[in-house]
Scaffold this motif. Structure first.
Motif, PDB file in Angstrom:
ATOM      1  N   MET A  34       0.832  -1.203   0.000  1.00  0.00           N
ATOM      2  CA  MET A  34       0.000   0.000   0.000  1.00  0.00           C
ATOM      3  C   MET A  34       0.870   1.259   0.000  1.00  0.00           C
ATOM      4  O   MET A  34       0.563   2.232  -0.691  1.00  0.00           O
ATOM      5  CB  MET A  34      -0.939   0.021   1.199  1.00  0.00           C
ATOM      6  CG  MET A  34      -1.964   1.147   1.100  1.00  0.00           C
ATOM      7  SD  MET A  34      -3.188   1.095   2.385  1.00  0.00           S
ATOM      8  CE  MET A  34      -2.199   1.395   3.820  1.00  0.00           C
ATOM      9  N   HIS A  38       0.561   3.608  -3.298  1.00  0.00           N
ATOM     10  CA  HIS A  38      -0.280   4.758  -2.952  1.00  0.00           C
ATOM     11  C   HIS A  38      -0.142   5.932  -3.931  1.00  0.00           C
ATOM     12  O   HIS A  38      -1.150   6.488  -4.396  1.00  0.00           O
ATOM     13  CB  HIS A  38       0.030   5.196  -1.505  1.00  0.00           C
ATOM     14  CG  HIS A  38      -0.420   6.556  -1.180  1.00  0.00           C
ATOM     15  ND1 HIS A  38       0.452   7.599  -0.946  1.00  0.00           N
ATOM     16  CD2 HIS A  38      -1.662   7.093  -1.087  1.00  0.00           C
ATOM     17  CE1 HIS A  38      -0.240   8.693  -0.717  1.00  0.00           C
ATOM     18  NE2 HIS A  38      -1.525   8.423  -0.789  1.00  0.00           N
ATOM     19  N   VAL A  52      -6.192   7.750  -1.676  1.00  0.00           N
ATOM     20  CA  VAL A  52      -5.789   6.982  -0.486  1.00  0.00           C
ATOM     21  C   VAL A  52      -6.810   5.881  -0.212  1.00  0.00           C
ATOM     22  O   VAL A  52      -6.447   4.732   0.082  1.00  0.00           O
ATOM     23  CB  VAL A  52      -5.709   7.915   0.753  1.00  0.00           C
ATOM     24  CG1 VAL A  52      -5.239   7.123   1.959  1.00  0.00           C
ATOM     25  CG2 VAL A  52      -4.809   9.077   0.484  1.00  0.00           C
ATOM     26  N   ALA A  55      -6.354   3.152  -2.611  1.00  0.00           N
ATOM     27  CA  ALA A  55      -5.170   2.351  -2.277  1.00  0.00           C
ATOM     28  C   ALA A  55      -5.475   1.402  -1.130  1.00  0.00           C
ATOM     29  O   ALA A  55      -5.153   0.201  -1.184  1.00  0.00           O
ATOM     30  CB  ALA A  55      -4.005   3.263  -1.915  1.00  0.00           C
ATOM     31  N   ALA A  56      -6.107   1.921  -0.083  1.00  0.00           N
ATOM     32  CA  ALA A  56      -6.411   1.074   1.079  1.00  0.00           C
ATOM     33  C   ALA A  56      -7.437   0.005   0.714  1.00  0.00           C
ATOM     34  O   ALA A  56      -7.259  -1.190   1.004  1.00  0.00           O
ATOM     35  CB  ALA A  56      -6.931   1.934   2.232  1.00  0.00           C
ATOM     36  N   PHE A 117      -6.571  -0.008   6.839  1.00  0.00           N
ATOM     37  CA  PHE A 117      -7.195   1.313   6.809  1.00  0.00           C
ATOM     38  C   PHE A 117      -6.585   2.219   7.896  1.00  0.00           C
ATOM     39  O   PHE A 117      -6.432   3.429   7.676  1.00  0.00           O
ATOM     40  CB  PHE A 117      -8.714   1.204   6.966  1.00  0.00           C
ATOM     41  CG  PHE A 117      -9.412   0.933   5.659  1.00  0.00           C
ATOM     42  CD1 PHE A 117      -9.396  -0.325   5.090  1.00  0.00           C
ATOM     43  CD2 PHE A 117     -10.054   1.966   4.983  1.00  0.00           C
ATOM     44  CE1 PHE A 117     -10.016  -0.582   3.880  1.00  0.00           C
ATOM     45  CE2 PHE A 117     -10.691   1.713   3.760  1.00  0.00           C
ATOM     46  CZ  PHE A 117     -10.666   0.445   3.210  1.00  0.00           C
ATOM     47  N   GLU A 119      -3.534   2.035   8.865  1.00  0.00           N
ATOM     48  CA  GLU A 119      -2.241   2.434   8.301  1.00  0.00           C
ATOM     49  C   GLU A 119      -2.436   3.601   7.317  1.00  0.00           C
ATOM     50  O   GLU A 119      -1.681   4.586   7.334  1.00  0.00           O
ATOM     51  CB  GLU A 119      -1.597   1.246   7.575  1.00  0.00           C
ATOM     52  CG  GLU A 119      -0.225   1.590   6.997  1.00  0.00           C
ATOM     53  CD  GLU A 119       0.301   0.522   6.039  1.00  0.00           C
ATOM     54  OE1 GLU A 119      -0.402  -0.490   5.831  1.00  0.00           O
ATOM     55  OE2 GLU A 119       1.390   0.723   5.480  1.00  0.00           O
ATOM     56  N   ALA A 120      -3.481   3.498   6.482  1.00  0.00           N
ATOM     57  CA  ALA A 120      -3.758   4.556   5.511  1.00  0.00           C
ATOM     58  C   ALA A 120      -4.098   5.871   6.226  1.00  0.00           C
ATOM     59  O   ALA A 120      -3.714   6.961   5.771  1.00  0.00           O
ATOM     60  CB  ALA A 120      -4.904   4.125   4.595  1.00  0.00           C
ATOM     61  N   TRP A 123      -0.584   7.141   7.915  1.00  0.00           N
ATOM     62  CA  TRP A 123       0.473   7.610   7.017  1.00  0.00           C
ATOM     63  C   TRP A 123      -0.013   8.627   5.982  1.00  0.00           C
ATOM     64  O   TRP A 123       0.697   9.541   5.613  1.00  0.00           O
ATOM     65  CB  TRP A 123       1.096   6.433   6.260  1.00  0.00           C
ATOM     66  CG  TRP A 123       1.997   5.592   7.108  1.00  0.00           C
ATOM     67  CD1 TRP A 123       1.688   4.413   7.681  1.00  0.00           C
ATOM     68  CD2 TRP A 123       3.339   5.879   7.490  1.00  0.00           C
ATOM     69  NE1 TRP A 123       2.739   3.931   8.402  1.00  0.00           N
ATOM     70  CE2 TRP A 123       3.796   4.829   8.305  1.00  0.00           C
ATOM     71  CE3 TRP A 123       4.219   6.945   7.236  1.00  0.00           C
ATOM     72  CZ2 TRP A 123       5.055   4.795   8.850  1.00  0.00           C
ATOM     73  CZ3 TRP A 123       5.486   6.892   7.780  1.00  0.00           C
ATOM     74  CH2 TRP A 123       5.898   5.834   8.585  1.00  0.00           C
ATOM     75  N   PHE A 124      -1.211   8.381   5.489  1.00  0.00           N
ATOM     76  CA  PHE A 124      -1.645   9.184   4.328  1.00  0.00           C
ATOM     77  C   PHE A 124      -2.858  10.052   4.619  1.00  0.00           C
ATOM     78  O   PHE A 124      -3.439  10.641   3.707  1.00  0.00           O
ATOM     79  CB  PHE A 124      -1.932   8.264   3.138  1.00  0.00           C
ATOM     80  CG  PHE A 124      -0.810   7.320   2.840  1.00  0.00           C
ATOM     81  CD1 PHE A 124       0.451   7.807   2.483  1.00  0.00           C
ATOM     82  CD2 PHE A 124      -0.980   5.951   2.935  1.00  0.00           C
ATOM     83  CE1 PHE A 124       1.499   6.935   2.225  1.00  0.00           C
ATOM     84  CE2 PHE A 124       0.063   5.088   2.683  1.00  0.00           C
ATOM     85  CZ  PHE A 124       1.312   5.570   2.328  1.00  0.00           C
ATOM     86  N   LEU A 126      -5.948   9.346   5.587  1.00  0.00           N
ATOM     87  CA  LEU A 126      -7.311   8.916   5.226  1.00  0.00           C
ATOM     88  C   LEU A 126      -8.262   9.260   6.379  1.00  0.00           C
ATOM     89  O   LEU A 126      -7.976   8.954   7.543  1.00  0.00           O
ATOM     90  CB  LEU A 126      -7.337   7.407   4.968  1.00  0.00           C
ATOM     91  CG  LEU A 126      -8.713   6.793   4.706  1.00  0.00           C
ATOM     92  CD1 LEU A 126      -9.304   7.312   3.399  1.00  0.00           C
ATOM     93  CD2 LEU A 126      -8.640   5.271   4.671  1.00  0.00           C
TER      94      LEU A 126
END
Lengths: 249, 310
Positions: A34, A38, A52, A55-56, A117, A119-120, A123-124, A126
């Motif tokens: 991911m 991403h 995002v 990606a997730a 999710f 993690e998303a 990090w990103f 979401l």
């Protein structure tokens, strides 16, 4: 029946815990993948959709599909161990046995998606809160679908080789057609036409609509399709278990 | 307690059961013997509620076998344990599915672990046990809830002598508590140790059923007469043993010859033979009398069945 289900579920947890290699590998691979894919998802995201989230959701669908054979294995291993006949000779009915096999897998797949999710979100950025209760419900619906299909494959197929072939090829096809691997907008038009025939498509679509209040109809549709597939596959597994000769390896 | 009547079962072109009748009462140990393919395992699967017969029925305490699954403890012929789970976890699963809960389940596991010598391996994965230990563990999982009917399919295969004795003691104890035990084995002396009644299966049905004494009555035994040097010329069968007896002789490496007298009453037949020997009797080294065994019974019935089939 509930007690029997609980007894089998507890035992299934033991068996999964003793041989966690495949699931751990999928969890690590999906978390890493991911991060890697991403940016591609962000670039391919059409206006109004979240890169995002794609990606997730795509990664979650992809790796849960790869775990199809883990679910099927729960029944096929019983054949190799000659334990299936003994389980069936107990007072517990086939539905209780299958439910006991399914529940730990279901929980595992839900947790697996939740971690991805999370993690998303971490990090990103979401926005998990935007999905509210809808995301967990979709995780549950998608997990039920994969678990039931996996158990049906394990019930109907007669060897681990066949299970591996069907599960891997099926998972790859579903990943490709559903838009989990590459968003549908980046694929040929005929793929988009075929996509609704795969449960993975409805999972990916469900994830997108889960975070959009205006797409509640699409979300409900996705959950309904996934639940229906789970019911049909679960019924197929129970029917196969009830058929005479299932345990005559 | 266990009553099978007129069981018939076919698998494609193969007839596995062809009018199989067997009744085992509470407290009885019935030794079910027969060649491979005689129908023993198919019977066990039907009696444990796994398979449906094409015809006939099995009653467990008056209820159809398919509705009485929890009342039958079944240990199949092949090892059927979860290899990655410990012995205790295997026992917890089957005990739990048999309706045992917490304290009673723990107590039963402990008792059987002690009785079958499994205490030291309780927390070891079943797949890492020796063959004999696996047989014991498997039998333990079938006995956990003290079912009124036990179907034990060759439970001592691969077991060492100590294991075998432990298993037989537990089976005897369960029968003494009132369980109806159907015990399949190819080690016929075990049935003597269990004081079991017999059922001989062949070609999908029970061809002989009764106590050992009743079934062995009328079978020929053997008297082996050992002589120094060649067998006496005067040796002829005594009157009365020709009808069902025979002589044969063989030479041993130390110059000793033996003459085997087969007769219904081997000791009496041997006495008659010796009485007619005259001076040659001085060369007699010894006499071994062998009463008919279960092996003899089994061979006799199998031969009779084969002849009648032909």
């Amino acid at each position: 029946m509930l007690r029997d289900t609980a007894v089998v579920a507890r035992h299934t947890v033991v068996l999964l815990a003793r041989d966690p290699g495949t699931l751990v590998a999928y969890a690590v691979m999906s978390a890493v993948l991911m991060v890697v894919v991403h940016p591609i998802y962000e670039r391919l995201a059409v206006p109004g959709t979240s890169g995002v989230l794609n990606a997730a959701g795509g990664t979650a669908v992809m790796f849960t599909l790869l775990a199809l054979d883990v679910a099927g294995e729960q029944l096929l291993a019983e054949r190799d161990w000659h334990t299936w006949a003994r389980l069936r000779a107990c007072a517990a009915g086939p539905a209780a046995i299958l439910a006991g096999k399914a529940l730990p897998l279901l929980a595992l797949f839900v947790v697996f998606q939740g971690l991805l999710f999370a993690e998303a979100a971490w990090w990103f950025g979401l926005d998990l809160a935007a999905g509210g209760w809808r995301l967990p419900v979709l995780w549950l619906a998608w997990s039920s679908c994969v678990t039931a299909v996996g158990l049906a494959l394990g019930a109907w197929l007669r060897s681990r080789g066949r299970l591996g072939a069907v599960a891997d090829i099926g998972a790859m096809i579903m990943m490709g057609l559903s838009g989990a691997l590459v968003p549908l907008d980046g694929l040929p038009g005929w793929v988009a036409d075929l996509a609704p025939a795969t449960p993975g498509y409805w999972a990916v679509r469900g994830f997108q609509s889960a975070v959009s209040v205006s797409a509640s109809g699409a979300y409900a549709h996705a959950v309904a399709v996934l639940t229906a597939v789970a019911v049909v596959a679960g019924t197929a597994a129970v029917v196969r278990v009830l058929l005479p000769g299932r345990s005559r390896a | 307690m266990l009553e099978a009547t007129g069981l018939r079962k076919r698998f494609g072109a193969v007839t596995a059961l062809d009018g199989f009748d067997l009744a085992v009462t509470a407290g009885e140990i019935c030794g079910l013997i027969g060649h491979n393919g005689a129908g023993k395992t198919t019977f066990a699967r039907i009696a444990s509620g796994l398979d449906r017969p094409d015809a006939g029925r099995v009653l467990i305490g008056g209820a159809d076998a398919r509705t009485a699954r929890g009342r039958v403890g079944w240990a199949p012929q092949e090892t059927a344990l979860y290899p990655t789970a410990t012995v205790r976890e295997n026992m917890r699963l089957f005990g739990g599915l048999a309706g045992l809960r917490r304290r009673r389940l723990r107590a039963e596991i402990d008792e059987l672990a002690d009785a079958l010598g499994l205490r030291e391996v309780l927390d070891r994965p079943a797949g890492r046990l020796s063959g004999g230990q696996q047989r014991r563990a498997q039998t333990a999982t079938a006995l956990l809830n003290r079912p009124p009917v036990l179907l034990l399919d060759e439970p001592t295969v691969g077991a060492d002598p100590d294991t075998r004795l432990d298993l037989l003691a537990v089976v005897r104890a369960r029968a003494a508590e009132g369980a109806a035990v159907c015990y399949t084995t190819h080690y016929l002396p075990e049935l003597v140790e269990l004081d079991a009644t017999l059922a001989v299966a062949a070609a999908g049905r029970v061809i002989a059923r009764g106590s050992r004494a009743a079934l062995l009555a009328g079978l020929p035994g053997r008297a082996v007469l050992r002589f120094d040097g060649p067998p006496p010329a005067a040796l002829t069968p005594a009157p009365g043993e020709h009808s069902d007896g025979e002589h044969s002789d063989g030479e041993h490496s130390d110059g000793e010859h033996s003459v085997v007298v087969t007769a219904e009453r081997p000791a009496e037949a041997a006495a008659r033979v010796l009485a007619g020997l005259g001076p040659d009797a001085a060369r007699l080294r010894g006499v071994d009398i062998a009463e008919p065994t279960l092996d003899d019974l089994y061979r006799h019935l199998a031969t009779r069945e084969a002849r009648s089939a032909a």
